[in-house]
Design a protein around this motif. Structure first.
Motif, mmCIF file in Angstrom:
data_model
loop_
_atom_site.group_PDB
_atom_site.id
_atom_site.type_symbol
_atom_site.label_atom_id
_atom_site.label_comp_id
_atom_site.label_asym_id
_atom_site.label_seq_id
_atom_site.Cartn_x
_atom_site.Cartn_y
_atom_site.Cartn_z
ATOM 1 N N GLN A 254 14.396 9.353 14.182
ATOM 2 C CA GLN A 254 12.890 8.898 13.900
ATOM 3 C C GLN A 254 12.721 9.103 12.292
ATOM 4 O OE1 GLN A 254 11.126 11.344 16.933
ATOM 5 N NE2 GLN A 254 10.153 9.263 17.799
ATOM 6 N N ARG A 255 13.452 10.322 11.840
ATOM 7 C CA ARG A 255 13.175 10.723 10.525
ATOM 8 C C ARG A 255 13.611 9.518 9.538
ATOM 9 N NH1 ARG A 255 13.506 16.251 12.006
ATOM 10 N NH2 ARG A 255 15.798 16.355 11.554
ATOM 11 N N GLN A 256 14.860 9.061 9.776
ATOM 12 C CA GLN A 256 15.526 8.136 9.245
ATOM 13 C C GLN A 256 14.682 6.850 9.386
ATOM 14 O OE1 GLN A 256 18.361 8.251 7.217
ATOM 15 N NE2 GLN A 256 17.747 6.083 6.572
ATOM 16 N N GLN A 257 14.363 6.468 10.399
ATOM 17 C CA GLN A 257 13.844 5.249 10.735
ATOM 18 C C GLN A 257 12.354 5.423 9.796
ATOM 19 O OE1 GLN A 257 14.112 5.301 15.031
ATOM 20 N NE2 GLN A 257 13.962 3.149 14.795
ATOM 21 N N SER A 258 11.683 6.179 9.890
ATOM 22 C CA SER A 258 10.480 6.444 9.034
ATOM 23 C C SER A 258 10.639 6.310 7.632
ATOM 24 C CB SER A 258 9.804 7.897 9.173
ATOM 25 O OG SER A 258 9.340 8.027 10.484
ATOM 26 N N TYR A 259 11.860 6.758 7.061
ATOM 27 C CA TYR A 259 12.188 6.767 5.701
ATOM 28 C C TYR A 259 12.548 5.065 5.457
ATOM 29 C CZ TYR A 259 15.029 6.763 1.307
ATOM 30 O OH TYR A 259 15.515 6.351 -0.117
ATOM 31 N N ASP A 260 13.328 4.560 6.248
ATOM 32 C CA ASP A 260 13.624 3.048 6.165
ATOM 33 C C ASP A 260 12.262 2.338 6.310
ATOM 34 O OD1 ASP A 260 16.267 3.816 6.519
ATOM 35 O OD2 ASP A 260 16.257 3.315 8.348
ATOM 36 N N PHE A 261 11.236 2.704 6.924
ATOM 37 C CA PHE A 261 9.901 1.794 7.108
ATOM 38 C C PHE A 261 9.312 1.934 5.866
ATOM 39 C CE2 PHE A 261 5.376 1.859 8.050
ATOM 40 C CZ PHE A 261 5.338 0.842 8.910
ATOM 41 N N TYR A 262 9.413 3.019 4.984
ATOM 42 C CA TYR A 262 8.687 3.235 3.571
ATOM 43 C C TYR A 262 9.807 3.080 2.583
ATOM 44 C CZ TYR A 262 4.477 4.747 6.150
ATOM 45 O OH TYR A 262 3.498 4.765 6.818
ATOM 46 N N TYR A 263 10.998 2.558 2.821
ATOM 47 C CA TYR A 263 12.151 2.340 1.766
ATOM 48 C C TYR A 263 11.760 1.623 0.517
ATOM 49 C CZ TYR A 263 16.629 1.348 -0.139
ATOM 50 O OH TYR A 263 17.603 1.207 -0.939
ATOM 51 N N MET A 264 10.751 0.499 0.676
ATOM 52 C CA MET A 264 10.579 0.019 -0.624
ATOM 53 C C MET A 264 9.578 0.712 -1.534
ATOM 54 S SD MET A 264 12.023 -2.661 -1.147
ATOM 55 C CE MET A 264 11.056 -3.547 -2.559
ATOM 56 N N ASP A 265 8.763 1.607 -0.891
ATOM 57 C CA ASP A 265 7.814 2.544 -1.696
ATOM 58 C C ASP A 265 8.329 3.441 -2.256
ATOM 59 O OD1 ASP A 265 5.639 0.918 -0.946
ATOM 60 O OD2 ASP A 265 4.665 2.236 0.405
ATOM 61 N N TYR A 266 9.404 4.060 -1.492
ATOM 62 C CA TYR A 266 10.305 5.167 -2.020
ATOM 63 C C TYR A 266 10.815 4.509 -3.457
ATOM 64 C CZ TYR A 266 9.647 9.038 1.327
ATOM 65 O OH TYR A 266 9.177 9.852 2.111
ATOM 66 N N LEU A 267 11.480 3.433 -3.265
ATOM 67 C CA LEU A 267 12.326 2.943 -4.327
ATOM 68 C C LEU A 267 11.473 2.368 -5.379
ATOM 69 C CD1 LEU A 267 15.394 2.393 -3.905
ATOM 70 C CD2 LEU A 267 14.845 -0.006 -3.554
ATOM 71 N N MET A 268 10.401 1.683 -5.120
ATOM 72 C CA MET A 268 9.607 1.005 -6.138
ATOM 73 C C MET A 268 9.034 2.258 -7.133
ATOM 74 S SD MET A 268 6.686 -1.870 -5.634
ATOM 75 C CE MET A 268 7.939 -2.964 -4.946
ATOM 76 N N PHE A 269 8.448 3.166 -6.423
ATOM 77 C CA PHE A 269 7.869 4.086 -7.259
ATOM 78 C C PHE A 269 8.675 5.631 -7.442
ATOM 79 C CE2 PHE A 269 4.742 1.789 -4.831
ATOM 80 C CZ PHE A 269 3.972 1.120 -5.699
ATOM 81 N N ASN A 270 9.959 5.478 -7.091
ATOM 82 C CA ASN A 270 11.044 6.437 -7.782
ATOM 83 C C ASN A 270 10.581 7.849 -6.968
ATOM 84 O OD1 ASN A 270 13.113 7.142 -9.291
ATOM 85 N ND2 ASN A 270 11.859 7.894 -10.891
ATOM 86 N N TYR A 271 10.421 7.673 -5.872
ATOM 87 C CA TYR A 271 10.615 9.073 -4.978
ATOM 88 C C TYR A 271 11.663 9.211 -4.659
ATOM 89 C CZ TYR A 271 5.361 9.477 -5.564
ATOM 90 O OH TYR A 271 4.091 9.783 -5.891
ATOM 91 N N SER A 272 12.442 10.667 -4.576
ATOM 92 C CA SER A 272 13.668 10.819 -3.739
ATOM 93 C C SER A 272 13.382 10.977 -2.369
ATOM 94 C CB SER A 272 14.304 11.981 -4.561
ATOM 95 O OG SER A 272 13.456 13.003 -4.628
ATOM 96 N N LYS A 273 14.464 10.921 -1.634
ATOM 97 C CA LYS A 273 14.562 10.737 -0.289
ATOM 98 C C LYS A 273 14.307 12.226 0.273
ATOM 99 C CE LYS A 273 17.325 9.675 3.889
ATOM 100 N NZ LYS A 273 18.239 8.680 4.415
#
Length: 274
Positions: A254-273
């Protein structure tokens, strides 16, 4: 100091543009009123602000109201006035020409926040406090769908949603009730691949970023970004530590899927996993 803040801005915009060109093919799409429906307009200082809930949006609206001459100080403006007073115009309220004129001449900005922290902040605000919209609309649907042997009382009120149930709802392709701006992607709310933002601020460096932005637009010297916490002010702000406590309740998948769900936001705004 300004020099390093200019450099940070340049870097944030570069990462955002690169992510867009890599993943998005919509850079030739037409901008419609829908794309700008979350953008607030301040005509006096020519500012467009895309509202991202849980990333300082109440205080930003207060600042825009002061800039516009609608209030003399951010301290004078109540929460309900900010959100339900309709004092600020939205960009989708203008005609095609008005929208394009402002997009091409005003300073466009958005403020973002680490996606998991933003999510936990929204969950705490909407589900851990009495709420006569989120409990009946979202709570009931979530409890009836994901809770085995739910009590009649829980089904009736929709109160007491658990974080794990909330995440099940979020990750469910066949959600029992739609998305909400408080946990939608920034990517969807503000269309950063379609709208070329001039300024990207972060909640984590709010004071510095906000006051730098006010300096850039030539705001009055005495106007600074308010520090106060708008709702449930006696409660600790959602921190990395608090966020970890909530995510510890989930399974690794569930944690991994939550990260995948927000993947573009993590990437686009340079937040680390996380």
């Amino acid at each position: 100091k300004w020099k390093s803040l200019y450099q940070i801005q340049g870097e944030r915009k570069r990462i955002m543009r690169e992510t867009c060109s890599k993943y998005k093919s919509n850079n030739r799409r037409i901008i419609t009123p829908y794309h700008v429906s979350r953008i607030f307009v301040e005509d006096k200082y020519r500012v467009l602000y895309c509202e991202v809930p849980k990333a300082g949006c109440s205080n930003w609206k207060r600042v825009l109201m002061v800039l516009n001459g609608l209030a003399s100080s951010t301290k004078d403006i109540q929460h309900n006035t900010v959100h339900y007073g309709n004092y600020l115009k939205r960009l989708d309220g203008f005609d095609h020409k008005g929208i394009y004129h402002r997009l091409s001449t005003y300073t466009k900005m958005l403020f973002i926040r680490e996606p998991f922290e933003k999510l936990v902040s929204a969950f705490r605000d909407k589900f851990e406090h009495p709420n006569n919209y989120y409990h009946p609309v979202f709570g009931k649907a979530i409890i009836s769908r994901y809770r085995v042997n739910a009590t009649k009382e829980a089904l009736r009120t929709g109160s007491g949603v658990k974080f794990k149930e909330f995440i099940q709802y979020l990750l469910d392709v066949h959600r029992p009730v739609g998305m909400d701006i408080h946990w939608d992607h920034v990517n969807r709310l503000c269309s950063p691949c379609l709208i070329d933002y001039d300024f990207v601020g972060k909640f984590e460096s709010m004071e510095e970023d906000a006051n730098f932005f006010l300096h850039l637009i030539g705001a009055p010297q005495n106007l600074t970004f308010p520090k106060f916490k708008d709702r449930h002010s006696n409660e600790e702000r959602t921190t990395t530590k608090i966020t970890q406590q909530y995510f510890a309740q989930l399974s690794p998948s569930q944690r991994q899927q939550s990260y995948d769900f927000y993947y573009m936001d993590y990437l686009m705004f340079n937040y680390s996993k996380p």
